[in-house]
Design a protein around this motif. Sequence first.
Motif, PDB file in Angstrom:
ATOM      1  N   ALA A  66      24.876  42.041  79.739  1.00 51.92           N
ATOM      2  CA  ALA A  66      26.224  41.775  80.061  1.00 51.92           C
ATOM      3  C   ALA A  66      26.266  41.400  81.688  1.00 51.92           C
ATOM      4  O   ALA A  66      26.820  40.354  82.174  1.00 51.92           O
ATOM      5  CB  ALA A  66      26.965  42.972  79.783  1.00 51.92           C
ATOM      6  N   ARG A  75      23.403  42.333  73.366  1.00 44.57           N
ATOM      7  CA  ARG A  75      24.523  43.393  73.456  1.00 44.57           C
ATOM      8  C   ARG A  75      23.802  44.567  74.367  1.00 44.57           C
ATOM      9  O   ARG A  75      24.483  45.699  74.285  1.00 44.57           O
ATOM     10  CB  ARG A  75      24.921  44.152  71.928  1.00 44.57           C
ATOM     11  N   LYS A 110      39.190  43.089  73.025  1.00 48.43           N
ATOM     12  CA  LYS A 110      39.571  41.753  72.599  1.00 48.43           C
ATOM     13  C   LYS A 110      38.681  41.263  71.539  1.00 48.43           C
ATOM     14  O   LYS A 110      39.350  40.665  70.619  1.00 48.43           O
ATOM     15  CB  LYS A 110      38.952  40.759  73.838  1.00 48.43           C
ATOM     16  N   ARG A 127      33.867  51.121  75.709  1.00 50.38           N
ATOM     17  CA  ARG A 127      32.072  50.196  75.736  1.00 50.38           C
ATOM     18  C   ARG A 127      31.242  51.268  75.401  1.00 50.38           C
ATOM     19  O   ARG A 127      30.071  51.214  74.847  1.00 50.38           O
ATOM     20  CB  ARG A 127      32.273  49.724  77.154  1.00 50.38           C
ATOM     21  N   GLY A 147      37.830  35.358  75.580  1.00 51.29           N
ATOM     22  CA  GLY A 147      36.817  35.367  76.744  1.00 51.29           C
ATOM     23  C   GLY A 147      37.420  35.713  78.083  1.00 51.29           C
ATOM     24  O   GLY A 147      38.373  36.700  78.144  1.00 51.29           O
ATOM     25  N   ARG A 148      37.399  34.836  79.107  1.00 54.75           N
ATOM     26  CA  ARG A 148      38.023  35.130  80.350  1.00 54.75           C
ATOM     27  C   ARG A 148      38.930  34.063  80.925  1.00 54.75           C
ATOM     28  O   ARG A 148      39.707  34.343  81.801  1.00 54.75           O
ATOM     29  CB  ARG A 148      37.040  35.251  81.757  1.00 54.75           C
ATOM     30  N   SER A 179      27.547  33.400  84.643  1.00 51.17           N
ATOM     31  CA  SER A 179      28.917  32.592  84.338  1.00 51.17           C
ATOM     32  C   SER A 179      29.486  32.197  85.533  1.00 51.17           C
ATOM     33  O   SER A 179      30.423  31.597  85.347  1.00 51.17           O
ATOM     34  CB  SER A 179      29.923  33.605  83.393  1.00 51.17           C
ATOM     35  N   ARG A 211      29.257  27.106  83.086  1.00 48.70           N
ATOM     36  CA  ARG A 211      30.458  26.827  82.564  1.00 48.70           C
ATOM     37  C   ARG A 211      30.788  25.595  82.102  1.00 48.70           C
ATOM     38  O   ARG A 211      31.332  25.418  80.825  1.00 48.70           O
ATOM     39  CB  ARG A 211      31.518  27.167  83.720  1.00 48.70           C
ATOM     40  N   ALA A 266      25.042  37.840  82.166  1.00 49.57           N
ATOM     41  CA  ALA A 266      25.903  37.045  81.609  1.00 49.57           C
ATOM     42  C   ALA A 266      27.001  36.672  82.726  1.00 49.57           C
ATOM     43  O   ALA A 266      27.323  35.635  83.147  1.00 49.57           O
ATOM     44  CB  ALA A 266      26.671  37.364  80.225  1.00 49.57           C
ATOM     45  N   ARG A 268      31.001  44.466  87.059  1.00 51.44           N
ATOM     46  CA  ARG A 268      31.140  43.077  86.529  1.00 51.44           C
ATOM     47  C   ARG A 268      32.420  42.397  86.594  1.00 51.44           C
ATOM     48  O   ARG A 268      32.659  41.399  86.704  1.00 51.44           O
ATOM     49  CB  ARG A 268      30.906  43.246  85.019  1.00 51.44           C
ATOM     50  N   ARG A 319      34.973  35.280  91.387  1.00 48.69           N
ATOM     51  CA  ARG A 319      34.387  33.927  91.525  1.00 48.69           C
ATOM     52  C   ARG A 319      35.235  32.730  91.596  1.00 48.69           C
ATOM     53  O   ARG A 319      36.373  32.840  91.231  1.00 48.69           O
ATOM     54  CB  ARG A 319      33.422  33.811  90.132  1.00 48.69           C
ATOM     55  N   ILE A 355      40.072  31.420  79.007  1.00 46.73           N
ATOM     56  CA  ILE A 355      40.390  30.442  77.416  1.00 46.73           C
ATOM     57  C   ILE A 355      41.762  29.883  77.776  1.00 46.73           C
ATOM     58  O   ILE A 355      42.159  28.657  77.714  1.00 46.73           O
ATOM     59  CB  ILE A 355      40.474  31.274  76.246  1.00 46.73           C
ATOM     60  N   TYR A 362      27.954  33.088  76.869  1.00 42.32           N
ATOM     61  CA  TYR A 362      27.327  33.392  78.438  1.00 42.32           C
ATOM     62  C   TYR A 362      26.256  34.186  78.241  1.00 42.32           C
ATOM     63  O   TYR A 362      25.208  34.250  79.072  1.00 42.32           O
ATOM     64  CB  TYR A 362      28.471  33.757  79.096  1.00 42.32           C
ATOM     65  N   ARG A 363      26.376  35.081  77.294  1.00 34.22           N
ATOM     66  CA  ARG A 363      25.124  36.064  77.055  1.00 34.22           C
ATOM     67  C   ARG A 363      24.014  35.646  76.615  1.00 34.22           C
ATOM     68  O   ARG A 363      22.848  36.058  77.092  1.00 34.22           O
ATOM     69  CB  ARG A 363      25.604  37.392  76.228  1.00 34.22           C
TER      70      ARG A 363
HETATM   71  O1   DC Z   1      33.210  39.109  76.760  1.00 32.43           O
HETATM   72  P1   DC Z   1      31.770  39.462  77.365  1.00 32.43           P
HETATM   73  O2   DC Z   1      31.781  40.947  77.793  1.00 32.43           O
HETATM   74  O3   DC Z   1      30.734  39.439  76.155  1.00 32.43           O
HETATM   75  O4   DC Z   1      31.354  38.779  78.331  1.00 32.43           O
HETATM   76  C1   DC Z   1      30.257  38.736  79.449  1.00 32.43           C
HETATM   77  C2   DC Z   1      30.264  38.065  80.447  1.00 32.43           C
HETATM   78  O5   DC Z   1      30.503  36.748  80.226  1.00 32.43           O
HETATM   79  C3   DC Z   1      31.403  38.328  81.198  1.00 32.43           C
HETATM   80  O6   DC Z   1      31.307  39.447  82.276  1.00 32.43           O
HETATM   81  C4   DC Z   1      31.968  37.190  81.932  1.00 32.43           C
HETATM   82  C5   DC Z   1      31.334  36.128  81.174  1.00 32.43           C
HETATM   83  N1   DC Z   1      32.414  35.324  80.566  1.00 32.43           N
HETATM   84  C6   DC Z   1      33.010  34.195  81.243  1.00 32.43           C
HETATM   85  O7   DC Z   1      32.981  34.115  82.465  1.00 32.43           O
HETATM   86  N2   DC Z   1      33.889  33.570  80.608  1.00 32.43           N
HETATM   87  C7   DC Z   1      34.211  33.590  79.207  1.00 32.43           C
HETATM   88  N3   DC Z   1      35.068  32.811  78.793  1.00 32.43           N
HETATM   89  C8   DC Z   1      33.585  34.840  78.566  1.00 32.43           C
HETATM   90  C9   DC Z   1      32.640  35.465  79.281  1.00 32.43           C
END
Ligand code: DC
Length: 229
Positions: free
Chosen positions: A96, A91, A16, A157, A129-130, A103, A109, A99, A180, A187, A132, A38-39
Amino acid sequence: MKPVVVAIDGPAGAGKSTVSRRLAQLLGFQYVDTGAMYRVVGVLAAERRIACEDVEALDRLCRETSITFRDDAEGRTHVYADGRDLTDAIRTPEAAQWASKVSAVPQVRAHLVAQQRALAAKGGVVMEGRDIGTVVFPDAVAKFFLDASPRERARRRAAELHQQVSEDEIERVARDIAERDARDRTRAHAPLKPAHDAVYVDTTGKSIDEVVQLLYEIVTARRAELARL
Ligand code: DC
């Protein structure tokens, strides 16, 4: 005017960040990495020893912290919390996991989603993101769900974290990612899942250029279609 948003969601290591950044450059759009936000909250919560169950303290932390992005001369995007540069601190593998944990808290959120929407008010944006395409911008001009095989995602990764990647390291990262992703997918609030109208792209075995080109063509076609309406 409605913001022009390209939404890019998907699990960790799906490509991504690299793809979103390049696509934003091609389109002349702003790139927003919501995972970094979120991090930041995860790192600050860990620093202040705030437990994920302490919703009130997390709510206050988000309310009182200003998260900003700024590009340096080399084009690297730095992230700041109240002016403090956390670009490297967010990072780590621990960041991670933190975060991912914070999250899952709806109050966290709500704060970050409001900031993400405000960021897009300024013009075109590619946001990754997750949630969007599902929650932050359900009306995005184009939505993509990037994915790759678990092994490929772990390999990518691991390569980001170390120059030399051993089999053991890939295994360790694979376990980390699986934990993760399972949390992010199950969730209760805004779980990781493709929007019903997202284009699913499996990036396994594809080059970055190939994926960027595919997305660029889809976005361009979609914008032309909307302009005709
Ligand atoms: O994309 P990333 O690996 O940097 O995201 C870190 C954590 O943040 C991921 O495990 C879940 C959360 N996250 C989220 O819940 N919603 C988002 N829009 C972006 C990330």
